[in-house]
Design an enzyme around this catalytic site. Structure first.
Site, PDB file in Angstrom:
ATOM      1  N   THR A   1       0.863  -1.178   0.000  1.00 42.96           N
ATOM      2  CA  THR A   1       0.000   0.000   0.000  1.00 42.96           C
ATOM      3  C   THR A   1       0.897   1.225   0.000  1.00 42.96           C
ATOM      4  OG1 THR A   1      -1.775  -1.128   1.186  1.00 42.96           O
ATOM      5  CG2 THR A   1      -1.788   1.270   1.240  1.00 42.96           C
TER       6      THR A   1
ATOM      7  N   LYS B   1      -7.495   1.197  -2.431  1.00 37.92           N
ATOM      8  CA  LYS B   1      -6.984   0.778  -1.131  1.00 37.92           C
ATOM      9  C   LYS B   1      -6.982   1.910  -0.114  1.00 37.92           C
ATOM     10  CE  LYS B   1      -5.205  -1.500   2.201  1.00 37.92           C
ATOM     11  NZ  LYS B   1      -3.933  -2.221   2.211  1.00 37.92           N
TER      12      LYS B   1
END
Length: 362
Positions: free
Chosen positions: A159, A235
């Site tokens: 991420t 995300k």
């Protein structure tokens, strides 16, 4: 050869398409009332005669280790494996646990650098904590880019900020490689169970199709989000909502407990009412409510406080760049920044927001 086989095996109305599909889409079937059409692409034909000989995985942390294990188990009969992580104890344990084929001493290899992973493997997955780690692994000394080329499929499950994801993808494309950004949701439990959600960004649908069989060994929901960088968009939006909802659930549970309510009873009511959410039902932050939650094991393991703080910073930075108002997201970021900077909380799971609130309510 394939075309003649299909033609011989088909009914009289079946025809074999002579027009190839778009590159790297594999074999597709199209049926109509009068015909069945078989379309196959160049990559499908190549895969008949060749296969991936070695898969690489870089980053064996709390998420990466179980993901690598599931990927290895899914392809152990088809390909060898090579891993890299700075933690030598982790790589040694992985080697001990999985390099058990007496007929293949090199079934699993431990690389000395990311560069060696790229030299040995044509399919590579990376799972790293933050953008600076991705930059180092890809572009740094002895990094992946020293050996990547047109035969490589590279999937980054970290991420990170969207700009870093698109920078990596652009550099990969310039080398002729396939670039996939595929951040995940589901936590360590989902990583262990192989039920993660992958939010995938790629240059084309064809690249997504090429990556999907590998991602399916580690996850249950593989979602195509569009072009490179869009996986990161999905995300950070998800994790901003998660951070906000975990604080809201923590505040709610803390209030109810301080007013004399049994926490299990309160959680049960919330989870059959309109306040129900993932943080209350699946990952309740109040100790004792759920047997397998991080809260019940002292907030150890799970998704670390600094990682949630980092993800919320990514979301708030994106909001600044796009001139988007995120008041609750910004407030959640400040709370997680404060907890991540506290030595008593920096190593705890992000659901320890409940612990922080309860201790600061006295």
């Amino acid at each position: 050869m394939i075309a003649s086989f299909l033609a011989r095996s088909s009914q009289s109305k079946t025809r074999v398409a002579t027009k190839l599909a778009s590159p790297i889409t594999g074999l597709r079937f199209k049926s109509t009332a009068d015909s069945s059409e078989y379309i196959f692409s160049p990559i499908f034909l190549r895969c008949i005669d060749s296969k991936v000989k070695r898969i690489g995985f870089v980053g064996l942390g709390n998420m990466g280790l179980p993901m690598a294990t599931n990927l290895f188990n899914g392809f152990k009969d088809k390909a060898d494996f090579i891993i890299y992580d700075l933690n030598q104890k982790t790589t040694s344990n992985f080697l001990k646990d999985h390099n058990t084929d007496p007929n293949n001493k090199d079934k699993v290899k431990v690389a000395k650098s990311p560069l060696e992973v790229a030299q040995e493997a044509t399919v590579i997955v990376t799972m790293l904590p933050a953008s600076q780690h991705v930059e180092g692994v890809y572009f740094g000394k002895d990094g992946l880019f020293g050996a990547l080329g047109e035969n490589h499929l590279v999937m980054d499950a970290s991420t990170i900020d969207q700009s870093m994801a698109t920078r990596v993808a652009k550099a990969l494309h310039e080398k002729g490689a396939k670039a996939i950004d595929a951040p995940v949701s589901g936590g360590t439990g989902g990583a262990q169970a192989g039920t993660l959600t992958f939010m995938v960004g790629s240059n084309t649908n064809a690249d997504f199709d090429l990556a999907k069989p590998y991602l399916e060994k580690m996850g249950k929901n593989i979602v195509y989000c569009g072009t490179n960088g869009n996986g990161q968009v999905a995300k950070i939006c998800n994790n901003m909502l998660l951070g906000i909802s975990m604080i809201a659930t923590s505040e709610t549970m803390n209030l109810g407990v301080r007013m004399g309510m049994d926490p299990k009873l309160l959680a049960g009511i919330l989870n059959t009412s309109s306040g129900r959410c993932w943080s209350s039902e699946v990952y309740n932050p109040c100790p004792g409510v759920q047997e397998n939650s991080a809260a019940t094991r002292g907030y150890t393991g799970g998704f670390g406080m600094p990682l949630m703080a980092k993800d919320l910073r990514l979301a708030v930075n994106a909001a600044v760049d796009t001139k988007t108002t995120v008041m609750l997201g910004a407030m959640a970021q400040q709370l997680y920044n404060q907890m991540a900077a506290n030595k008593d909380y920096e190593n705890l799971d992000f659901s320890a927001a409940y612990k922080w609130l309860s201790e600061n309510s006295k």
